[in-house]
Enzyme design. Structure first.
Site, short mmCIF file in Angstrom:
data_model
loop_
_atom_site.label_atom_id
_atom_site.label_comp_id
_atom_site.label_asym_id
_atom_site.label_seq_id
_atom_site.Cartn_x
_atom_site.Cartn_y
_atom_site.Cartn_z
N ASP A 85 -12.39 -18.51 16.35
CA ASP A 85 -11.01 -18.10 16.52
C ASP A 85 -10.48 -16.88 17.14
O ASP A 85 -11.54 -16.35 17.74
CB ASP A 85 -10.43 -18.03 14.91
CG ASP A 85 -8.89 -18.31 14.70
OD1 ASP A 85 -8.39 -18.78 15.65
OD2 ASP A 85 -8.50 -18.12 13.75
N HIS A 86 -9.44 -16.59 17.48
CA HIS A 86 -8.94 -15.46 18.29
C HIS A 86 -9.98 -14.59 18.90
O HIS A 86 -10.34 -13.59 18.22
CB HIS A 86 -7.97 -14.91 17.56
CG HIS A 86 -6.65 -15.63 17.26
ND1 HIS A 86 -5.70 -15.70 18.04
CD2 HIS A 86 -6.22 -16.18 16.10
CE1 HIS A 86 -4.59 -16.48 17.44
NE2 HIS A 86 -5.10 -16.60 16.25
N GLY A 182 -0.19 -14.79 8.82
CA GLY A 182 0.12 -14.07 7.59
C GLY A 182 1.04 -14.67 6.63
O GLY A 182 1.46 -15.87 6.68
P1 13P Z 1 -2.69 -18.11 8.60
O1 13P Z 1 -3.66 -16.91 8.10
O2 13P Z 1 -1.21 -17.48 8.48
O3 13P Z 1 -2.80 -19.40 7.79
O4 13P Z 1 -3.04 -18.48 10.11
C1 13P Z 1 -4.22 -18.85 10.30
C2 13P Z 1 -4.70 -19.05 11.77
O5 13P Z 1 -3.86 -19.36 12.75
C3 13P Z 1 -5.89 -18.68 12.34
O6 13P Z 1 -5.87 -18.61 13.66
#
Ligand code: 13P
Length: 281
Positions: A85-86, A182
């Site tokens: 992820d990111h 979040g």
């Molecule tokens: P949330 O933590 O808001 O569910 O988002 C998760 C997310 O988009 C991870 O990339």
């Protein structure tokens, strides 16, 4: 089955006019529960590592995380995808590719558009050479605590998305349409018209971030308007924490560390069985 490419899972989701759910995980209980419920329901799923949880919390090194995911995925028949992820750090992305991640996100959303394009293109070139998929972000999803989901200037523009996908050759793109990461301060309202327009203008699967707390009726609509990957983190992490707390409070000094994992896994699996109903494979 070994891991299945994320682009293949997104193609399956697109064909079924639905979305796969991608869960952020940090520990064995979370990964085990996701893989087990996916197999039970026979629904493809994606497991993600959020680099900050490694950098800031020392929760999971990419190589150790990858070893766990690969080993558990090898025991089941349902397709399991594996995604970083990111990240905006090419060296970290390379480390993840070497560790066996089959998909990575390059997040250039904080950069001016031209720089986001240059960075994304660079990562696509490298990752594709290793047969690894790339997700980018266009517009900025941001954080719910900053009320970012209300900031219209951060939303993804359909015509920009079309040019971005064409130029970068990215495999999927995360769009800003009113969700945020979040805990939401107010119930979010997805801009579904914008989503439909982005979907019409592009030919890659679209990704919805900030999945915790979006009402199901909005999600169901989003999944039929181009969202093929849906990221969930906050609510799953919170449940992991709450389950550990509940175990400790329920069993107090009678409890023991060896009985706790099964208790936590049951709680996580009950949540996952309900959540994954949204994914209509
Ligand atoms: P949330 O933590 O808001 O569910 O988002 C998760 C997310 O988009 C991870 O990339």
């Amino acid at each position: 089955m070994a891991l299945v490419k994320v682009s293949e899972i997104l193609r399956m989701a697109d064909e079924a006019n639905t979305s796969v759910i991608a869960f952020n995980c940090t520990d064995y209980n979370m990964i085990y529960s996701v893989v087990t419920v996916a197999e039970e329901l026979q629904k493809p799923v994606i497991i993600m590592l959020y680099p900050e949880h490694h950098h800031l919390n020392n929760a999971a090194d990419p190589a150790a995380f990858a070893a766990t995911v690969k080993s558990l995925a090898a025991n089941v028949k349902v397709p399991i995808g594996f995604h970083l992820d990111h990240s905006s750090d090419i060296n970290y992305i390379m480390k993840a590719i070497k560790a066996g991640f089959t998909s990575v996100m390059i997040d250039g959303s904080m950069l001016p558009l031209e720089e986001n394009i240059v960075l994304t293109k660079k990562v696509v070139e490298i990752a594709h050479a290793f047969d690894v998929d790339v997700e980018a972000e266009l517009g900025r999803v941001g954080f719910a605590k900053d009320s970012d989901q209300d900031k219209l200037d951060m939303y993804t523009k359909p015509e920009v998305a079309a040019a971005f996908c064409e130029e970068t050759k990215v495999d999927s793109v995360a769009v800003a349409i009113g969700s945020a990461h979040g805990v939401y301060l107010e119930t979010p309202k997805l801009d579904l018209e914008r989503l439909a327009a982005i979907n019409a203008a592009t030919n890659v699967p679209l990704v919805l971030h900030g999945g915790s707390g979006i009402p199901n009726d909005q999600l169901e609509q989003a999944f039929t308007k181009g969202i093929n990957k849906f990221n969930v983190g906050t609510e799953f992490f919170q449940l992991n924490y709450d389950s550990i707390k509940e175990y400790c409070e329920t069993y107090k000094e009678k409890g023991n560390v060896f009985d706790m994992p099964k208790f936590v896994q049951e709680k996580l699996m009950a949540y996952l069985r309900k959540k994954m109903e949204l994914s209509k494979f």
